[in-house]
Design an enzyme around this catalytic site. Structure first.
Site, mmCIF file in Angstrom:
data_model
loop_
_atom_site.group_PDB
_atom_site.id
_atom_site.type_symbol
_atom_site.label_atom_id
_atom_site.label_comp_id
_atom_site.label_asym_id
_atom_site.label_seq_id
_atom_site.Cartn_x
_atom_site.Cartn_y
_atom_site.Cartn_z
ATOM 1 C CB ILE A 45 21.928 -37.783 3.849
ATOM 2 C CG1 ILE A 45 22.223 -39.165 4.447
ATOM 3 C CG2 ILE A 45 21.673 -37.893 2.349
ATOM 4 C CD1 ILE A 45 21.015 -40.100 4.489
ATOM 5 C CB SER A 67 13.282 -44.167 4.748
ATOM 6 O OG SER A 67 13.900 -45.129 5.580
ATOM 7 C CE1 TYR A 105 12.703 -41.200 9.718
ATOM 8 C CE2 TYR A 105 12.974 -43.577 9.463
ATOM 9 C CZ TYR A 105 13.328 -42.290 9.123
ATOM 10 O OH TYR A 105 14.305 -42.076 8.172
HETATM 11 N N1 LIG Z 1 20.674 -42.235 7.672
HETATM 12 C C1 LIG Z 1 19.950 -43.211 7.137
HETATM 13 O O1 LIG Z 1 20.329 -44.396 7.183
HETATM 14 C C2 LIG Z 1 18.653 -42.915 6.447
HETATM 15 C C3 LIG Z 1 17.944 -44.006 5.891
HETATM 16 C C4 LIG Z 1 16.772 -43.748 5.213
HETATM 17 C C5 LIG Z 1 16.320 -42.455 5.055
HETATM 18 N N2 LIG Z 1 17.019 -41.424 5.628
HETATM 19 C C6 LIG Z 1 16.482 -40.075 5.430
HETATM 20 O O2 LIG Z 1 17.516 -39.223 4.964
HETATM 21 C C7 LIG Z 1 17.324 -37.904 5.440
HETATM 22 C C8 LIG Z 1 18.566 -37.404 6.141
HETATM 23 O O3 LIG Z 1 18.869 -38.309 7.196
HETATM 24 P P1 LIG Z 1 20.221 -38.190 8.023
HETATM 25 O O4 LIG Z 1 20.589 -39.570 8.435
HETATM 26 O O5 LIG Z 1 21.192 -37.370 7.288
HETATM 27 O O6 LIG Z 1 19.703 -37.411 9.323
HETATM 28 P P2 LIG Z 1 20.459 -36.372 10.266
HETATM 29 O O7 LIG Z 1 21.922 -36.559 10.220
HETATM 30 O O8 LIG Z 1 19.758 -36.477 11.578
HETATM 31 O O9 LIG Z 1 20.119 -34.966 9.596
HETATM 32 C C9 LIG Z 1 18.795 -34.547 9.552
HETATM 33 C C10 LIG Z 1 18.737 -33.140 9.007
HETATM 34 O O10 LIG Z 1 17.357 -32.733 9.032
HETATM 35 C C11 LIG Z 1 17.293 -31.478 9.723
HETATM 36 N N3 LIG Z 1 16.010 -31.250 10.385
HETATM 37 C C12 LIG Z 1 15.412 -31.958 11.354
HETATM 38 N N4 LIG Z 1 14.278 -31.356 11.739
HETATM 39 C C13 LIG Z 1 14.159 -30.243 10.993
HETATM 40 C C14 LIG Z 1 13.206 -29.193 10.919
HETATM 41 N N5 LIG Z 1 12.149 -29.128 11.743
HETATM 42 N N6 LIG Z 1 13.394 -28.190 10.032
HETATM 43 C C15 LIG Z 1 14.462 -28.203 9.212
HETATM 44 N N7 LIG Z 1 15.421 -29.149 9.251
HETATM 45 C C16 LIG Z 1 15.254 -30.156 10.133
HETATM 46 C C17 LIG Z 1 18.417 -31.569 10.732
HETATM 47 O O11 LIG Z 1 18.695 -30.275 11.221
HETATM 48 P P3 LIG Z 1 19.397 -30.059 12.678
HETATM 49 O O12 LIG Z 1 20.866 -30.181 12.441
HETATM 50 O O13 LIG Z 1 18.954 -28.689 13.046
HETATM 51 O O14 LIG Z 1 18.861 -31.117 13.590
HETATM 52 C C18 LIG Z 1 19.519 -32.135 9.858
HETATM 53 O O15 LIG Z 1 20.053 -31.160 9.033
HETATM 54 C C19 LIG Z 1 16.083 -37.960 6.336
HETATM 55 O O16 LIG Z 1 14.959 -37.571 5.592
HETATM 56 C C20 LIG Z 1 15.991 -39.426 6.719
HETATM 57 O O17 LIG Z 1 14.650 -39.798 7.000
HETATM 58 C C21 LIG Z 1 18.173 -41.629 6.317
#
Ligand SMILES: NC(=O)c1ccc[n+]([C@@H]2O[C@H](COP(=O)([O-])OP(=O)(O)OC[C@H]3O[C@@H](n4cnc5c(N)ncnc54)[C@H](OP(=O)(O)O)[C@@H]3O)[C@@H](O)[C@H]2O)c1
Length: 313
Positions: free
Chosen positions: A29, A153, A178
């Site tokens: 995202i 979330s 989480y």
């Molecule tokens: N996808 C969904 O359905 C959903 C639903 C509700 C909320 N969310 C929220 O939306 C956000 C993005 O989710 P996503 O689905 O896009 O997840 P994602 O594809 O797993 O991407 C997560 C991002 O966070 C980075 N990250 C993880 N640990 C980190 C750290 N220690 N320091 C800096 N960066 C770090 C990752 O970096 P790396 O590439 O280095 O791992 C990646 O860029 C999150 O906050 C998640 O909780 C997502």
């Protein structure tokens, strides 16, 4: 005076001259938040713990957005002492918005900790952004009307914080930990806005959530994300309920750009809060509990040794 046109996710207002930071902007995202914000003419900085993944993401954005002003800084939210240096490396005199997007979600035990000794999801998702906010506040205050946009979330809707066990030491269940880490972030975003208002700050804090956002419904951005045809076809029925990460980015993008968005608000997708165009939601009833938010704030100060409210004025 002409009425304000309705928000159009494909025709975003220009934001030339503004500077935005997106944590975790190298993937998922966060990548799409950065790509969409880059198309407004703003300078977009990706906060990423991996220089190689950041490079791939900036190259992809530059290839899609002609003239994109995008760059990256090294940012590891699990390493609290490093965050001051990360903010120094932003090399900007003001910041118009930060999107607290980065997040880690574990599915299975065992319980893991950051190098600072915090439970990994609470420590990264909540405490990392808590400390980052402290360091960013002087830059945010230097912009005319900056915004802190915190990515919550749907998973937080059914959770409640255990203020006596914020680090899940007694009873660790990964999905619950989480959801609670995201709930902590959402409480933080709302409490931050109350403290900013009390201090008479020009900075506003907004909470958003992306609904359900699947990689299999997300368009390819090689090499950042490649969606195979098989995955696309098998995910098609899921599109009735949830969406791709490009669409999950839209509430955050709107919270950064739309002048009508105000501090203390919650924004998410229109259809059951799971997919669709960004719209304002009523703040969930348990999120309106100010005493929980205040106790979480105090506990976070104690755990990190910083208090972002001291920098709010
Ligand atoms: N996808 C969904 O359905 C959903 C639903 C509700 C909320 N969310 C929220 O939306 C956000 C993005 O989710 P996503 O689905 O896009 O997840 P994602 O594809 O797993 O991407 C997560 C991002 O966070 C980075 N990250 C993880 N640990 C980190 C750290 N220690 N320091 C800096 N960066 C770090 C990752 O970096 P790396 O590439 O280095 O791992 C990646 O860029 C999150 O906050 C998640 O909780 C997502």
């Amino acid at each position: 005076m002409s009425p304000t046109p309705p928000w159009n996710v494909r025709r975003l207002p220009g934001a030339e001259g503004r500077v935005f930071l997106v944590t975790g902007g190298n993937a998922g995202i966060g990548y799409f938040v950065a790509e969409q914000l880059s198309a407004t003419g703003a300078t977009v900085v990706l906060g990423s713990r991996s220089p190689a993944r950041a490079e791939a993401a900036t190259a992809s954005i530059r290839a899609r957005v002609p003239g994109a002003r995008v760059r990256a800084v090294r940012l590891d939210l699990a390493d609290l002492p490093s965050l001051g240096t990360a903010v120094e490396s932003l090399a900007t005199e003001r910041l118009d918005a930060v999107v607290h997007n980065a997040g880690v979600a574990l599915d299975d035990p065992p319980r893991r900790e950051t190098g600072d000794g915090h439970e990994l999801m609470f420590g990264t998702n909540h405490l990392g952004h808590f400390v980052l906010t402290q360091w960013l506040m002087p830059l945010l205050s230097a912009a005319p009307a900056a915004r802190v946009v915190t990515m919550g979330s749907f998973a937080a809707k059914s959770e409640r914080l255990d203020l006596d066990d914020l680090q899940s030491r007694k009873d660790y269940r990964p999905k619950r930990a989480y959801g609670r880490s995201k709930l902590a972030q959402m409480h933080f975003g709302l409490e931050l806005d109350r403290r900013l208002r009390a201090a008479g700050s020009t900075v506003a804090s907004v909470v958003v959530h992306p609904g359900g956002a699947l990689d299999s419904l997300t368009p390819s951005r090689p090499p950042v994300h490649v969606r195979a045809t098989g995955a696309r076809l098998s995910a098609a029925p899921a599109a009735l309920l949830v969406q791709g990460k490009h669409a999950g980015a839209r509430p955050a993008v709107r919270a950064v750009l739309d002048p009508a968005v105000r501090g203390g608000q919650l924004w998410g997708p229109r259809v059951f809060g799971l997919r669709g165009e960004p719209r304002r939601e009523a703040v969930w009833s348990h999120l309106a509990d100010r005493s929980v938010a205040a106790r979480l704030w105090d506990a976070s100060c104690e755990l990190t040794g910083v208090d972002p409210s001291t920098a709010c004025g």
